[in-house]
Scaffold this motif. Structure first.
Motif, mmCIF file in Angstrom:
data_model
loop_
_atom_site.group_PDB
_atom_site.id
_atom_site.type_symbol
_atom_site.label_atom_id
_atom_site.label_comp_id
_atom_site.label_asym_id
_atom_site.label_seq_id
_atom_site.Cartn_x
_atom_site.Cartn_y
_atom_site.Cartn_z
ATOM 1 N N LEU A 102 0.845 -1.192 0.000
ATOM 2 C CA LEU A 102 0.000 0.000 0.000
ATOM 3 C C LEU A 102 0.879 1.240 0.000
ATOM 4 N N LEU A 103 0.489 2.251 -0.790
ATOM 5 C CA LEU A 103 1.195 3.519 -0.806
ATOM 6 C C LEU A 103 0.641 4.450 0.258
ATOM 7 N N ASP A 104 1.403 5.510 0.555
ATOM 8 C CA ASP A 104 0.937 6.462 1.554
ATOM 9 C C ASP A 104 -0.269 7.263 1.071
ATOM 10 N N THR A 105 -0.628 7.104 -0.194
ATOM 11 C CA THR A 105 -1.839 7.741 -0.712
ATOM 12 C C THR A 105 -3.077 6.883 -0.479
ATOM 13 N N GLY A 106 -2.862 5.663 0.052
ATOM 14 C CA GLY A 106 -3.974 4.752 0.284
ATOM 15 C C GLY A 106 -4.270 3.843 -0.888
ATOM 16 N N THR A 107 -3.524 3.969 -1.994
ATOM 17 C CA THR A 107 -3.743 3.136 -3.164
ATOM 18 C C THR A 107 -2.763 1.966 -3.172
ATOM 19 N N PRO A 108 -3.158 0.820 -3.743
ATOM 20 C CA PRO A 108 -2.256 -0.332 -3.786
ATOM 21 C C PRO A 108 -1.033 -0.044 -4.644
ATOM 22 N N PHE A 109 0.080 -0.673 -4.266
ATOM 23 C CA PHE A 109 1.314 -0.546 -5.036
ATOM 24 C C PHE A 109 1.632 -1.893 -5.666
ATOM 25 N N ALA A 110 1.891 -1.885 -6.963
ATOM 26 C CA ALA A 110 2.189 -3.118 -7.682
ATOM 27 C C ALA A 110 3.567 -3.036 -8.316
ATOM 28 N N ILE A 111 4.298 -4.136 -8.250
ATOM 29 C CA ILE A 111 5.531 -4.277 -9.021
ATOM 30 C C ILE A 111 5.139 -4.874 -10.366
ATOM 31 N N ASP A 112 5.331 -4.097 -11.417
ATOM 32 C CA ASP A 112 4.941 -4.493 -12.765
ATOM 33 C C ASP A 112 6.213 -4.596 -13.612
ATOM 34 N N PHE A 113 6.650 -5.822 -13.855
ATOM 35 C CA PHE A 113 7.890 -6.010 -14.602
ATOM 36 C C PHE A 113 7.745 -5.633 -16.071
ATOM 37 N N ARG A 114 6.530 -5.626 -16.598
ATOM 38 C CA ARG A 114 6.350 -5.194 -17.987
ATOM 39 C C ARG A 114 6.569 -3.689 -18.113
ATOM 40 N N ALA A 115 6.132 -2.925 -17.089
ATOM 41 C CA ALA A 115 6.288 -1.466 -17.120
ATOM 42 C C ALA A 115 7.680 -1.037 -16.664
ATOM 43 N N VAL A 116 8.169 -1.657 -15.579
ATOM 44 C CA VAL A 116 9.509 -1.364 -15.047
ATOM 45 C C VAL A 116 10.232 -2.709 -14.939
ATOM 46 N N PRO A 117 11.100 -3.022 -15.882
ATOM 47 C CA PRO A 117 11.631 -4.392 -15.967
ATOM 48 C C PRO A 117 12.615 -4.788 -14.880
ATOM 49 N N HIS A 118 13.383 -3.836 -14.346
ATOM 50 C CA HIS A 118 14.433 -4.184 -13.393
ATOM 51 C C HIS A 118 14.311 -3.325 -12.143
ATOM 52 N N TRP A 119 14.523 -3.965 -10.967
ATOM 53 C CA TRP A 119 14.334 -3.289 -9.683
ATOM 54 C C TRP A 119 15.553 -3.481 -8.789
ATOM 55 N N LEU A 120 15.873 -2.422 -8.042
ATOM 56 C CA LEU A 120 16.902 -2.474 -7.002
ATOM 57 C C LEU A 120 16.209 -2.299 -5.657
ATOM 58 N N ASN A 121 16.440 -3.244 -4.743
ATOM 59 C CA ASN A 121 15.806 -3.215 -3.421
ATOM 60 C C ASN A 121 16.901 -3.289 -2.364
ATOM 61 N N VAL A 122 17.059 -2.212 -1.583
ATOM 62 C CA VAL A 122 18.079 -2.197 -0.535
ATOM 63 C C VAL A 122 17.415 -2.057 0.825
ATOM 64 N N GLY A 123 18.106 -2.520 1.852
ATOM 65 C CA GLY A 123 17.568 -2.410 3.203
ATOM 66 C C GLY A 123 18.384 -3.211 4.191
ATOM 67 N N ALA A 124 18.388 -2.759 5.431
ATOM 68 C CA ALA A 124 19.130 -3.438 6.488
ATOM 69 C C ALA A 124 18.397 -4.710 6.915
ATOM 70 N N THR A 125 19.057 -5.484 7.769
ATOM 71 C CA THR A 125 18.429 -6.678 8.330
ATOM 72 C C THR A 125 17.150 -6.299 9.071
ATOM 73 N N GLN A 126 16.103 -7.100 8.862
ATOM 74 C CA GLN A 126 14.802 -6.888 9.498
ATOM 75 C C GLN A 126 14.065 -5.646 8.982
ATOM 76 N N SER A 127 14.488 -5.142 7.830
ATOM 77 C CA SER A 127 13.815 -3.954 7.295
ATOM 78 C C SER A 127 12.621 -4.297 6.415
ATOM 79 N N GLY A 128 12.579 -5.538 5.890
ATOM 80 C CA GLY A 128 11.443 -5.937 5.061
ATOM 81 C C GLY A 128 11.810 -6.476 3.693
ATOM 82 N N LYS A 129 13.111 -6.602 3.374
ATOM 83 C CA LYS A 129 13.503 -7.123 2.063
ATOM 84 C C LYS A 129 13.027 -8.560 1.861
ATOM 85 N N SER A 130 13.267 -9.412 2.840
ATOM 86 C CA SER A 130 12.880 -10.814 2.702
ATOM 87 C C SER A 130 11.372 -10.958 2.607
ATOM 88 N N ASN A 131 10.643 -10.130 3.357
ATOM 89 C CA ASN A 131 9.189 -10.175 3.286
ATOM 90 C C ASN A 131 8.709 -9.823 1.883
#
Length: 388
Positions: A102-131
């Motif tokens: 969910l976004l802070d605007t209240g709308t759902p957030f989707a990862i769309d590989f057709r629209a954005v093919p490659h993603w970088l996800n960074v974060g410390a331990t227990q930040s939510g990357k594995s989730n």
């Protein structure tokens, strides 16, 4: 004698905060929306700088500038934080599209590989990357896609989902071989597209029966691919891995290969290969990080405001991140909580949809077999020459 005094008048602009000229206030699901007419000499940036002050003055959780046109800006106020609790279901929202939070605007957030093919996800331990990886497994498992894992933690992250993965590499040497196979797949799909005179595998002129299956590559702890304990013995292997991964990032979209690359610590000190790779990863997800360099690597080249917001993520809200997707604008997002058991169950339930790696690579050459003349328009510079 007449004394004539000449006084020079100097005109200078003095910054004075003026009360906004508010238009009609319209209620929204989470607060209200209002248009503001700009005073003479004001610009949208003048309002972007004082959004926190407006939130305090209006006694709301936050205020965002969502759009502007000459002489007018539109502000949206949120009365309370919609990310305090995220309970929307994970949804496969079309091929290669997963609603993850969910976004802070209240709308759902989707990862769309057709629209954005490659993603970088960074974060410390227990930040939510594995989730977030769990969410993607649940969302992609029922879809006709192949999943490939690079798990440099010795396999502890992705092994529970191996039933739904066509290939899994847990050591850098294995990663190098798997990347070579992916380059070979790209080569065979190039030949397919040339034969049908199309530019990508999604072109409507390509028969559905000939359309290859898309491949989503999940990389965990990307820094392990670039770290060298012994530069003399490992430099060649690291260079091969970096070049192949960069080539896939550059060519993959047209030929149905998509990347989601994760890491706790991602900085330019890992070498020029990381910096070059970052430029190909349009989608950015930055969870709470332990150092500024990682946040800058994820968001610094996109939006300075996003960088400030990323430093304010609280450890008390795991799964919260700053995201930049197809809109090119940043938002706060919080992913749906999906346990490892739920993701493992989804992988087991849809294991029958997993294509074998032998089937995916049938007819494909290796990285060494790729003729440079076939990739002339996709020339990649030598990593040694790239700036860090």
């Amino acid at each position: 004698m007449t004394l004539i005094l000449k006084q020079k008048r100097r005109i200078r602009r003095v910054e004075v905060e003026r009360a906004p000229r508010l238009g009609l206030i319209r209620p929204t699901k989470l607060g209200f929306r209002v248009s503001v007419r700009l005073h003479d000499g004001q610009t949208p940036e003048d309002y972007a700088r004082v959004l926190d002050k407006l939130a305090h003055a209006w006694k709301v959780h936050s205020v965002r500038l969502v759009s502007w046109r000459p002489g007018k800006v539109t502000l949206v106020a949120t009365l309370s934080d919609p990310l305090d609790r995220v309970s929307i279901p994970v949804l496969s929202d079309g091929l290669l599209r997963v609603r993850v939070g969910l976004l802070d605007t209240g709308t759902p957030f989707a990862i769309d590989f057709r629209a954005v093919p490659h993603w970088l996800n960074v974060g410390a331990t227990q930040s939510g990357k594995s989730n977030l990886a769990n969410v993607l497994i649940v969302g992609l498992a029922p879809q006709p896609v192949a999943l490939v894992g690079f798990d440099l933690k010795g396999g502890v992250e992705f092994t529970p989902y191996q039933a739904r993965m066509s290939a899994l590499a847990t050591e850098r040497a294995e990663c190098a071989e798997l990347l070579a196979d992916l380059i070979g797949i790209i080569k065979s799909r190039m030949a397919l597209c040339r034969a049908h005179r199309v530019k990508n595998i999604w072109h409507p002129r390509l028969p559905e029966s000939a359309r290859p299956m898309p491949i989503v590559v999940l990389v965990d702890e990307v820094a392990e691919l670039f770290l060298m304990a012994d530069p003399k013995s490992e430099k060649e292997e690291v260079a091969a891995v970096a070049t192949r991964l960069l080539r896939i990032a550059q060519l993959g979209r047209a030929f149905g290969i998509y990347l989601k690359i994760c890491g706790q610590r991602v900085g330019s000190d890992l070498g020029p290969g990381v910096t070059a790779l970052r430029a190909q990863l349009t989608g950015r997800i930055c969870h709470m990080v332990n150092d500024d360099e990682t946040a800058k690597m994820a968001l610094g080249d996109m939006d300075a405001g996003a960088l400030v917001a990323a430093r304010q993520i609280s450890p008390a809200m795991p799964g919260t991140a700053i995201v930049i997707g197809s809109e090119g604008r940043w938002h706060r997002m919080r992913s749906v909580h999906v346990t490892e058991e739920q993701a493992e169950a989804a992988a087991a339930e849809y294991a029958h949809l997993t294509p074998s790696w032998a089937d995916l690579t049938r007819g494909a050459g290796s990285a060494g077999d790729v003729d440079d003349s076939e990739m002339d328009e996709f020339t990649i510079p030598d990593l040694e020459d790239l700036p860090v």
